[in-house]
Design a protein around this motif. Structure first.
Motif, PDB file in Angstrom:
ATOM      1  N   VAL A 185       0.837  -1.213   0.000  1.00 39.39           N
ATOM      2  CA  VAL A 185       0.000   0.000   0.000  1.00 39.39           C
ATOM      3  C   VAL A 185       0.866   1.256   0.000  1.00 39.39           C
ATOM      4  CG1 VAL A 185      -1.663   1.340   1.343  1.00 39.39           C
ATOM      5  CG2 VAL A 185      -1.958  -1.133   1.092  1.00 39.39           C
ATOM      6  N   VAL A 186       1.854   1.330   0.888  1.00 38.64           N
ATOM      7  CA  VAL A 186       2.680   2.532   1.003  1.00 38.64           C
ATOM      8  C   VAL A 186       3.482   2.764  -0.276  1.00 38.64           C
ATOM      9  CG1 VAL A 186       4.634   3.569   2.204  1.00 38.64           C
ATOM     10  CG2 VAL A 186       2.807   2.468   3.516  1.00 38.64           C
ATOM     11  N   ILE A 187       4.096   1.719  -0.791  1.00 37.27           N
ATOM     12  CA  ILE A 187       4.910   1.863  -2.001  1.00 37.27           C
ATOM     13  C   ILE A 187       4.048   2.297  -3.185  1.00 37.27           C
ATOM     14  CG2 ILE A 187       6.254   0.575  -3.712  1.00 37.27           C
ATOM     15  CD1 ILE A 187       7.453  -1.015  -1.378  1.00 37.27           C
ATOM     16  N   TYR A 188       2.869   1.714  -3.320  1.00 37.17           N
ATOM     17  CA  TYR A 188       1.989   2.069  -4.443  1.00 37.17           C
ATOM     18  C   TYR A 188       1.625   3.553  -4.408  1.00 37.17           C
ATOM     19  CZ  TYR A 188      -2.164   2.459  -7.346  1.00 37.17           C
ATOM     20  OH  TYR A 188      -3.079   2.865  -8.280  1.00 37.17           O
TER      21      TYR A 188
ATOM     22  N   ALA B 238      13.970   7.382 -16.039  1.00 32.41           N
ATOM     23  CA  ALA B 238      14.681   7.607 -14.777  1.00 32.41           C
ATOM     24  C   ALA B 238      13.832   7.241 -13.567  1.00 32.41           C
ATOM     25  CB  ALA B 238      15.142   9.063 -14.677  1.00 32.41           C
ATOM     26  N   LEU B 239      12.549   7.555 -13.603  1.00 29.08           N
ATOM     27  CA  LEU B 239      11.701   7.265 -12.447  1.00 29.08           C
ATOM     28  C   LEU B 239      11.487   5.771 -12.244  1.00 29.08           C
ATOM     29  CD1 LEU B 239      10.085   8.312 -10.082  1.00 29.08           C
ATOM     30  CD2 LEU B 239       8.098   8.516 -11.586  1.00 29.08           C
ATOM     31  N   PRO B 240      11.060   5.014 -13.267  1.00 32.09           N
ATOM     32  CA  PRO B 240      10.908   3.569 -13.021  1.00 32.09           C
ATOM     33  C   PRO B 240      12.223   2.868 -12.720  1.00 32.09           C
ATOM     34  CG  PRO B 240      10.551   4.105 -15.348  1.00 32.09           C
ATOM     35  CD  PRO B 240      10.588   5.398 -14.608  1.00 32.09           C
ATOM     36  N   VAL B 241      13.340   3.352 -13.272  1.00 33.55           N
ATOM     37  CA  VAL B 241      14.632   2.714 -13.002  1.00 33.55           C
ATOM     38  C   VAL B 241      15.170   3.134 -11.638  1.00 33.55           C
ATOM     39  CG1 VAL B 241      17.053   2.618 -13.702  1.00 33.55           C
ATOM     40  CG2 VAL B 241      15.251   2.390 -15.413  1.00 33.55           C
ATOM     41  N   GLY B 242      15.370   4.458 -11.441  1.00 39.00           N
ATOM     42  CA  GLY B 242      15.950   4.934 -10.189  1.00 39.00           C
ATOM     43  C   GLY B 242      14.989   4.856  -9.024  1.00 39.00           C
ATOM     44  N   GLY B 243      13.823   5.483  -9.166  1.00 40.82           N
ATOM     45  CA  GLY B 243      12.839   5.421  -8.097  1.00 40.82           C
ATOM     46  C   GLY B 243      12.306   4.016  -7.892  1.00 40.82           C
ATOM     47  N   GLY B 244      12.042   3.312  -9.003  1.00 40.33           N
ATOM     48  CA  GLY B 244      11.506   1.955  -8.891  1.00 40.33           C
ATOM     49  C   GLY B 244      12.455   1.000  -8.209  1.00 40.33           C
ATOM     50  N   ALA B 245      13.744   1.104  -8.516  1.00 36.62           N
ATOM     51  CA  ALA B 245      14.723   0.220  -7.880  1.00 36.62           C
ATOM     52  C   ALA B 245      14.841   0.511  -6.392  1.00 36.62           C
ATOM     53  CB  ALA B 245      16.083   0.371  -8.561  1.00 36.62           C
ATOM     54  N   MET B 246      14.724   1.784  -6.006  1.00 39.73           N
ATOM     55  CA  MET B 246      14.778   2.129  -4.582  1.00 39.73           C
ATOM     56  C   MET B 246      13.580   1.550  -3.841  1.00 39.73           C
ATOM     57  SD  MET B 246      16.315   3.625  -2.078  1.00 39.73           S
ATOM     58  CE  MET B 246      15.588   2.851  -0.640  1.00 39.73           C
ATOM     59  N   PHE B 247      12.405   1.664  -4.421  1.00 40.00           N
ATOM     60  CA  PHE B 247      11.229   1.068  -3.788  1.00 40.00           C
ATOM     61  C   PHE B 247      11.378  -0.457  -3.718  1.00 40.00           C
ATOM     62  CE2 PHE B 247       8.954   5.070  -5.020  1.00 40.00           C
ATOM     63  CZ  PHE B 247       8.515   5.405  -3.745  1.00 40.00           C
TER      64      PHE B 247
ATOM     65  N   SER C 178      17.586  -0.643 -22.491  1.00 40.49           N
ATOM     66  CA  SER C 178      16.164  -0.783 -22.183  1.00 40.49           C
ATOM     67  C   SER C 178      15.938  -0.575 -20.691  1.00 40.49           C
ATOM     68  CB  SER C 178      15.673  -2.176 -22.591  1.00 40.49           C
ATOM     69  OG  SER C 178      14.429  -2.471 -21.980  1.00 40.49           O
ATOM     70  N   ARG C 179      14.869   0.132 -20.352  1.00 36.16           N
ATOM     71  CA  ARG C 179      14.620   0.406 -18.943  1.00 36.16           C
ATOM     72  C   ARG C 179      14.352  -0.870 -18.156  1.00 36.16           C
ATOM     73  NH1 ARG C 179       8.663   3.353 -18.769  1.00 36.16           N
ATOM     74  NH2 ARG C 179       7.437   1.674 -19.652  1.00 36.16           N
ATOM     75  N   PHE C 180      13.875  -1.904 -18.830  1.00 37.56           N
ATOM     76  CA  PHE C 180      13.616  -3.168 -18.135  1.00 37.56           C
ATOM     77  C   PHE C 180      14.936  -3.838 -17.732  1.00 37.56           C
ATOM     78  CE2 PHE C 180      10.077  -2.452 -21.084  1.00 37.56           C
ATOM     79  CZ  PHE C 180       9.034  -2.375 -20.174  1.00 37.56           C
ATOM     80  N   VAL C 181      15.920  -3.791 -18.620  1.00 36.72           N
ATOM     81  CA  VAL C 181      17.242  -4.329 -18.299  1.00 36.72           C
ATOM     82  C   VAL C 181      17.942  -3.432 -17.291  1.00 36.72           C
ATOM     83  CG1 VAL C 181      19.513  -4.907 -19.240  1.00 36.72           C
ATOM     84  CG2 VAL C 181      17.445  -5.451 -20.544  1.00 36.72           C
ATOM     85  N   LEU C 182      17.850  -2.116 -17.515  1.00 42.68           N
ATOM     86  CA  LEU C 182      18.547  -1.164 -16.656  1.00 42.68           C
ATOM     87  C   LEU C 182      17.987  -1.182 -15.238  1.00 42.68           C
ATOM     88  CD1 LEU C 182      20.816   0.885 -16.785  1.00 42.68           C
ATOM     89  CD2 LEU C 182      19.125   2.644 -17.360  1.00 42.68           C
ATOM     90  N   TYR C 183      16.694  -1.416 -15.106  1.00 42.43           N
ATOM     91  CA  TYR C 183      16.097  -1.527 -13.769  1.00 42.43           C
ATOM     92  C   TYR C 183      16.757  -2.669 -12.984  1.00 42.43           C
ATOM     93  CZ  TYR C 183      12.981  -3.502 -10.291  1.00 42.43           C
ATOM     94  OH  TYR C 183      12.483  -4.060  -9.137  1.00 42.43           O
ATOM     95  N   GLY C 184      16.864  -3.836 -13.622  1.00 42.97           N
ATOM     96  CA  GLY C 184      17.476  -4.975 -12.947  1.00 42.97           C
ATOM     97  C   GLY C 184      18.926  -4.716 -12.586  1.00 42.97           C
TER      98      GLY C 184
END
Length: 628
Positions: A12-15, A394-403, A53-59
Motif C-alpha cells: 500500500v505505502v509503495i503504491y 529515470a523514475l521507473p529505473v531509479g525510483g523503482g529500484a529504490m522502492f 532498455s529500462r527493463f534491463v537497466l532496472y534490474g
C-alpha cells in the motif's frame, strides 16, 4: 503483529508513494522529457555510455544498489529499538527521501552531460568542493567495503556450506559474460543455465549435513561443506587475537538458546564474550577480496555485469518466495507468522561498556539502505545515468529500484521478527522458515536457513565488487596527479583493498557498520544538497530535495559524533583490547572527524552558491554538448 501485515503495509505505502508523489515530482518539478537526447544516446561508446532498455537497466541498477544495508541494518535496528521504529522509518524514509535521492541524482547527471557528482559540484559550486568531495567519497567507500567484507568473511568462515556457491557464482559470471557478448548466445538460455547452476551450488553446499534440533550442525556428513569444514579445522589453532562486540550483532556470535545463553564455538568464548579472530576468517577475507578484484579490474562485461545479473535473479527469487511464505504463514503456520521481537524497546537501550545508542540519530544510520542510501546516488550518477535511453525511464529505473530495495528491507524485518535473534543468522533463519512455509514443508527449515546464508552472501558480494571498482577510479582521479601510480587500476585496487583489510581486522565491526551507515546517509545528504543547488540554479522548486537534505545532514552528522564517541569509550581507551583493535578504533575516529570537516566545508560552499543563484536570474539548463 503478523508477517502478512508487513506485506500489506509495504504494498500500500509503495503504491501510493510512487503513483501520487514520485510521479508528480517527475512531471511538475523535473519535467522529464522523452524527446530530449540523453548522454547515453549522444555519446554512445559501447563502454560507459550505452542506451539500455529500462527493463534491463532496472534490474542492473537494483542489483547494483541492493546489498547488506537493507538486511543487516534493519535487523540490528529491530534488535536495538524494536520492529515498530524500524518499519516506520523504512516506510517514511523511502516515501519522501529514498526514491527522491536516487531519482534526482540520476536526472541531475543526465541533465549535466552524464557527469559525476564531483564534476557537477565543480561546475555548480566551486573547484574546492570537488576536491573535498573526492576525499569524502574515498573514505566513505572505504567504510562500505570494510563493513561489508567484515560481515561476509565472518559468515564464510563460520558456514562451510557457503564458499562453494561463491566459487560457482564467479565461474558462472565469467561464462555468462563470454557467452552473451562473444558467443552471442540467447540471454534467456544463459540466464536459465547460470542462475540455475548457481542456485544448485548454493543448495549442494549444505546437502548431506546433519541438522538436529538443539545441537550444532554436523558438517562432516556433507560432501562439499564437510571438505571446507575440514580445511577450516586444519588451519584454525589458537586465536590470533580476540575482539569484543557489546551489541552481539557480529555474525561470529551464535544465537542464544531457549535458556538465553550462547554456546561456546571456535570463534566465540561464551564465558568471556570474546570473539576469536581465527586464520579461517583471514582466508575468507582474502577470498572475498580476490573475487572483488576481478570485478573491479576486468572489463565490465566480462565479470561485474554478468555476476550482478545472476545476483539480481537470486535476490528476486528469494524476495518472491519469502513474500509468498509471509502471506501464507498466518493461515498455514501461525507460529511462524507471529513476531517474536518486541515492538518497541525504548529510545535508548542499555549497551555494555558505556556506548550510546539513542533512537535519534542512530536509528536513521543503522538502517543504512532500505530507506535512503548515498551509494545509490553515487552509483546512479556515474553508472545508470550514462545508460538511460529516455529521460522518462529515470523514475521507473531509479525510483523503482529504490522502492524495490525497500521490499528487501521489509523482508529482513519480517525474517528477524519471526525468527528472533540478531545478525545475518536471524535473516537466514527467518528466510528458512518462510521458504519452508512457501514450499508447504518440502524444504526443511535447516536447509532453507542454509540457503538463506548463501543468498545473503551473494546479495552482498555482487555489490562489493562495484564498491571497489568505484573506489579505485576515485583514488586515481583524486591522487593520480600527485603520484602516477594511482592512475594504474591494479595499484589503486591493491591500495584500497589493503586499507580495507586493516579495517576488517580491527574487529570493531558493529561500530564500523554504524560509521558506514552515518557516512552513507551523509553521502545521500550531499547528493540532495547538489540537487537542491542545481534546481535553484535553473529556477525550479527544490523543496522535495532540500527539506530531506537538511534533516539527513543534521541527523547523520550527529550520528557520526555518537559513533566516534562509542569507538573512543568502548575500544580505543578500554584496557585489555588487542592492539590492532585499538589502532582500528582510533583510525575510525580520525575518519569520523575527517568526514565531519569535509561535509561542513561542502555545506558552506553550497550555501554560498545558493546565495549566488538566489540573487541572480535563473539560468537555463545547459544544452547537451552535441546540440550546442
Amino acid at each position: 503483529m503478523s508477517s502478512l501485515w508487513i506485506v500489506v503495509i509495504g504494498v500500500v505505502v509503495i503504491y501510493f508513494a510512487y503513483t501520487l508523489y514520485a510521479r508528480r515530482i517527475d512531471r511538475t518539478v523535473i519535467g522529464a522529457d522523452p524527446t530530449k537526447a540523453t548522454p547515453a544516446r549522444m555519446y554512445m561508446d559501447g563502454a560507459d555510455f550505452m542506451p539500455t532498455s529500462r527493463f534491463v537497466l532496472y534490474g542492473y541498477h537494483f542489483k547494483s544498489i541492493a546489498a547488506a544495508g537493507p538486511i543487516v541494518g534493519v535487523i540490528t535496528a529491530a534488535n536495538l529499538w524494536g520492529w515498530l521504529p524500524a518499519i516506520i522509518w523504512l516506510m517514511v524514509g523511502v516515501s519522501f527521501i529514498g526514491w527522491a535521492s536516487d531519482y534526482s541524482a540520476i536526472m541531475m547527471a543526465v541533465r549535466n552531460d552524464g557527469n559525476s557528482l564531483s564534476a557537477i559540484a565543480h561546475r555548480l559550486i566551486s573547484p574546492r568542493t570537488r576536491r573535498i568531495l573526492f576525499v569524502f567519497i574515498f573514505f566513505y567507500l572505504l567504510l562500505i567495503a570494510g563493513a561489508f567484507v567484515g560481515i561476509m568473511a565472518a559468515i564464510v568462515a563460520s558456514r562451510p556450506d557457503v564458499p562453494f556457491g561463491i566459487i560457482v557464482l564467479a565461474i558462472m559470471g565469467l561464462f555468462a559474460g563470454y557467452a552473451i557478448y562473444r558467443m552471442r548466445m540467447s540471454i534467456i538460455g544463459v540466464t536459465l543455465l547460470t542462475v540455475g547452476l548457481t542456485i544448485a551450488a548454493m543448495a549442494l553446499g549444505p546437502f548431506g549435513a546433519t541438522f538436529a534440533a538443539g545441537k550444532p550442525t554436523d558438517w562432516s556428513t556433507a560432501p562439499i561443506a564437510g571438505a571446507f569444514n575440514s580445511f577450516n579445522t586444519s588451519v584454525n589453532g589458537a586465536p590470533i587475537y580476540t575482539v569484543l562486540d557489546p551489541t552481539n550483532a557480529d555474525p561470529r556470535i551464535p544465537a542464544a538458546g531457549p535458556d538465553g545463553t550462547r554456546p561456546t564455538t571456535p570463534a566465540y568464548n561464551a564465558a568471556t564474550g570474546e570473539i576469536n579472530v581465527l586464520p579461517s576468517f583471514l582466508i575468507a577475507s582474502l577470498l572475498l577480496l580476490i573475487f572483488s578484484y576481478l570485478g573491479a579490474n576486468m572489463a565490465i562485461w566480462r565479470f561485474a555485469q554478468p555476476v550482478n545479473y545472476i545476483g539480481f535473479w537470486i535476490t528476486a527469487i528469494v524476495i518472491g518466495i519469502s513474500a509468498i511464505g509471509a502471506v501464507l504463514a498466518p493461515f498455514t503456520n501461525a507460529n511462524v507468522a507471529a513476531f517474536k521481537l518486541d515492538a518497541f524497546k525504548g529510545v535508548s537501550p542499555s549497551i555494555a561498556g558505556g556506548a550510546l545508542q539513542p533512537l535519534w540519530p542512530m536509528l536513521f544510520v543503522t538502517i543504512a539502505c532500505g530507506a535512503i542510501s548515498g551509494w545509490h546516488a553515487l552509483f546512479g550518477s556515474v553508472g545508470t545515468a550514462r545508460q538511460l535511453e529516455y529521460e522518462t525511464d529515470a523514475l521507473p529505473v531509479g525510483g523503482g529500484a529504490m522502492f524495490s530495495e525497500n521490499t528487501l528491507g521489509l523482508l529482513s524485518l519480517t525474517a528477524v521478527a519471526i525468527a528472533g535473534g540478531a545478525g545475518a543468522g536471524a535473516f537466514a533463519g527467518g528466510v528458512g522458515n518462510l521458504i519452508n512455509v512457501a514450499s508447504f514443508g518440502a524444504i526443511g527449515v535447516p536447509f532453507g536457513t542454509a540457503l538463506g546464508f548463501g543468498a545473503f552472501v551473494v546479495i552482498v558480494l555482487t555489490v562489493v565488487q562495484l564498491v571497489f571498482r568505484v573506489m579505485r577510479v576515485t583514488l586515481g582521479e583524486w591522487l593520480g596527479d600527485r603520484w602516477i601510480g594511482f592512475k594504474n587500476q591494479h595499484v589503486a585496487s591493491v591500495v584500497g583493498m589493503a586499507v580495507t583489510m586493516g579495517l576488517v581486522l580491527s574487529g570493531t565491526w558493529v561500530y564500523l557498520w554504524q560509521l558506514f551507515g552515518a557516512s552513507n546517509q551523509l553521502m545521500a545528504a550531499l547528493s540532495l544538497l547538489l540537487v537542491t543547488v542545481w534546481l535553484r540554479s535553473v529556477g525550479k522548486n527544490p523543496a522535495f530535495a532540500g527539506i530531506p537534505m537538511v534533516f539527513m545532514y543534521v541527523t547523520t552528522m550527529a550520528a557520526t559524533v555518537v559513533t566516534a564517541y562509542n569507538l573512543f569509550v568502548t575500544i580505543a581507551t578500554r584496557p585489555g583490547q588487542a592492539l590492532i583493535s585499538v589502532i582500528g578504533a582510533w583510525a575510525m575516529v580520525a575518519v569520523s572527524i575527517l568526514l565531519l570537516v569535509a561535509a561542513a566545508l561542502i555545506a558552506w560552499d553550497a550555501w554560498q552558491a545558493w546565495n549566488r543563484y538566489r540573487a541572480a536570474p535563473a539560468a537555463p539548463e545547459p544544452a547537451p554538448a552535441a546540440l550546442r
